[in-house]
Structures are given as structure tokens and as C-alpha cells.
Motif scaffolding. Sequence first.
Motif, PDB file in Angstrom:
ATOM      1  N   THR A 143       0.838  -1.285   0.064  1.00  0.00           N
ATOM      2  CA  THR A 143       0.269  -0.108  -0.025  1.00  0.00           C
ATOM      3  C   THR A 143       0.721   1.319  -0.281  1.00  0.00           C
ATOM      4  OG1 THR A 143      -1.637  -1.254   1.106  1.00  0.00           O
ATOM      5  CG2 THR A 143      -1.863   1.268   1.138  1.00  0.00           C
ATOM      6  N   LEU A 144       1.948   1.152   0.894  1.00  0.00           N
ATOM      7  CA  LEU A 144       2.871   2.559   0.830  1.00  0.00           C
ATOM      8  C   LEU A 144       3.648   2.719  -0.455  1.00  0.00           C
ATOM      9  CD1 LEU A 144       4.111   2.247   4.612  1.00  0.00           C
ATOM     10  CD2 LEU A 144       2.361   3.546   3.781  1.00  0.00           C
ATOM     11  N   ALA A 145       3.990   1.423  -1.044  1.00  0.00           N
ATOM     12  CA  ALA A 145       4.769   1.457  -2.156  1.00  0.00           C
ATOM     13  C   ALA A 145       3.655   2.310  -3.270  1.00  0.00           C
ATOM     14  CB  ALA A 145       5.511   0.389  -2.768  1.00  0.00           C
ATOM     15  N   LEU A 146       2.452   1.737  -3.421  1.00  0.00           N
ATOM     16  CA  LEU A 146       1.769   2.435  -4.327  1.00  0.00           C
ATOM     17  C   LEU A 146       1.323   3.875  -4.226  1.00  0.00           C
ATOM     18  CD1 LEU A 146      -1.000  -0.442  -4.715  1.00  0.00           C
ATOM     19  CD2 LEU A 146       0.911   0.049  -6.335  1.00  0.00           C
ATOM     20  N   LEU A 147       1.175   4.173  -2.836  1.00  0.00           N
ATOM     21  CA  LEU A 147       1.089   5.628  -2.683  1.00  0.00           C
ATOM     22  C   LEU A 147       2.047   6.527  -2.937  1.00  0.00           C
ATOM     23  CD1 LEU A 147      -0.993   5.239   0.557  1.00  0.00           C
ATOM     24  CD2 LEU A 147      -1.708   6.040  -1.644  1.00  0.00           C
ATOM     25  N   GLY A 148       3.287   5.843  -2.647  1.00  0.00           N
ATOM     26  CA  GLY A 148       4.719   6.531  -3.003  1.00  0.00           C
ATOM     27  C   GLY A 148       4.773   6.772  -4.290  1.00  0.00           C
ATOM     28  N   LEU A 149       4.476   5.750  -5.524  1.00  0.00           N
ATOM     29  CA  LEU A 149       4.589   5.814  -6.865  1.00  0.00           C
ATOM     30  C   LEU A 149       3.621   6.913  -7.368  1.00  0.00           C
ATOM     31  CD1 LEU A 149       4.945   2.035  -7.535  1.00  0.00           C
ATOM     32  CD2 LEU A 149       6.844   3.908  -7.755  1.00  0.00           C
ATOM     33  N   ILE A 150       2.319   6.914  -6.644  1.00  0.00           N
ATOM     34  CA  ILE A 150       1.543   7.860  -7.218  1.00  0.00           C
ATOM     35  C   ILE A 150       1.994   9.305  -6.962  1.00  0.00           C
ATOM     36  CG2 ILE A 150      -0.759   8.788  -6.874  1.00  0.00           C
ATOM     37  CD1 ILE A 150      -1.882   5.773  -6.352  1.00  0.00           C
TER      38      ILE A 150
END
Length: 262
Positions: A143-150
Motif C-alpha cells: 500500500t505504501l509503495a503504491l501511494l509513494g509511486l502515485i
Amino acid sequence: MNPNRLRWGALAWLLTLQFFVVEAIAASRFEGSYSRADDTISALGAADSAAATLMNASFVVQGVLILTGTLLLRPALMRGAADVAPVLLGGAAVGVVLVGVFPTDGNSTMHAIGAVLYLLGGGLALIALAYAVRPRSELLGTTLALLGLIGTAATVFFLTGVVDVLGNGGTERAAGYVLPIALAVAGAALWRLGVPSSDASTEERLTRREERELIRAERAERDRRRDEALEAAVRRPVSESPAVDADGTEDDPWAGQGRRRD
């Protein structure tokens, strides 16, 4: 890690959601039209905003909360990324403080530097944080990785002027909103997960070390007893010579019955 430290660190990250409450209040009090898609967040902290003081104070408080939570929760992070995430989060915290101290219609240079630190540092920090917490929760890490990429992608689009789809304000919000949302999620998850398993591993290592020391102590005690027994055997007096009969012959106790004297 101390449970109280984990609790207060998680609470600090959860309180970063205050930003959305204050932004909503400032937007509702803005004189004239205000569009979340077209107008930037910084406009709410400008002099012509009725809630400029409140908005700028929220920026500063946001930075303090991010940094406080980062320092308190650092022991809960794992892997090499744990050394990178606090630095990036610290940069984001400093950046948002600069945004609040130097409004966009004041010192625009410092305001811009603070905005870049917050947006770019926040997105990259979430990616590093994802790797740091993934050993404890793969779902949280993903979840954190996806938010970071966004957030990182939206930051690049915002800084390069590629804002046709979401608008100037919408693109900035896509870049900036992910950090408080992700930190709140991470704080709640870490609080729920409790003290890191690394602490239990430390206790287990200590127990195993104590067991090894006990085994060594028992072995040394056995060696000491063996040595004492050998020394006692060496120091034992030599047996008396065999008895001699009156006729001068020895009474050999090991001789057969025929050779013994009646």
C-alpha cells in the motif's frame, strides 16, 4: 521497542490528518471562488485568504507531526531502507514547515524550496518506508509503495507543468495528499501490529546465550571434578609391601591357594 514510544509515534502520524480538516475550513472561508482542481493549496495560506494564519499554522504543525512520528517509530522499521526513510521523511517535514513559515506571496523562493522538499521527499519516503515495513506486513508495504509511486509521479507532472488532466491544483493534491494518508495508515497498522518481532528475536538471542553459558559452566565443572579425581589418585599413598613369613617367604595374596601359607 517501548510500547509507549510506538503508541505516541503512531498517534503523531495519525494526527497528520489534521491537514485535511484545516484545509477544508480554509477553503470554505476563502473569499471569492476557490477551485481544488485549479487553485493550489498554497493559495489558502496567502495574504488574501481569510484563514491564512490557520492554514500556515497547519503546515508547521504537519511538519512537527511528521518528524515526531518518524523519530519515535524508527526502531519499528527494518532493513536498510529504515536508514533512508527517516531522512526523506525529515526532508519532507522541513519542507512543509518552510511552506508554512514562508507563504507563497511572501518569500516565494523559500516557499518553492519547501514545496519541492515536501512533495518529492514525501513520495520517495513512502517507497523507502514500504520496504522498511514490508517484513512486518506485506499488505502495508504494498500500500505504501503504491501511494509513494502515485505521489512521486504526480510530483513530476506538477513540477514539469503536465497538469492538463487533473488541473494545477488537482495534480498538486495528488502529489501532496498521499503522504498524510499513507502515514496515517502506517501509524495505525504499526500500532495494531505492536512491538516489532526484532525485539523478541533479541530476547531469544539473549536466552540462547544464557543457555550456552550454562552449558560451558557445567562442562567446566565436570572438568574440574575430573582433574580433582586424577590429582587425588596420584597423591594416594603407595600400598604397604606384602607380608613376609617367619621363614622369609612372602605371603603373596595373588598367589594360588597352593602357595599360600596355611
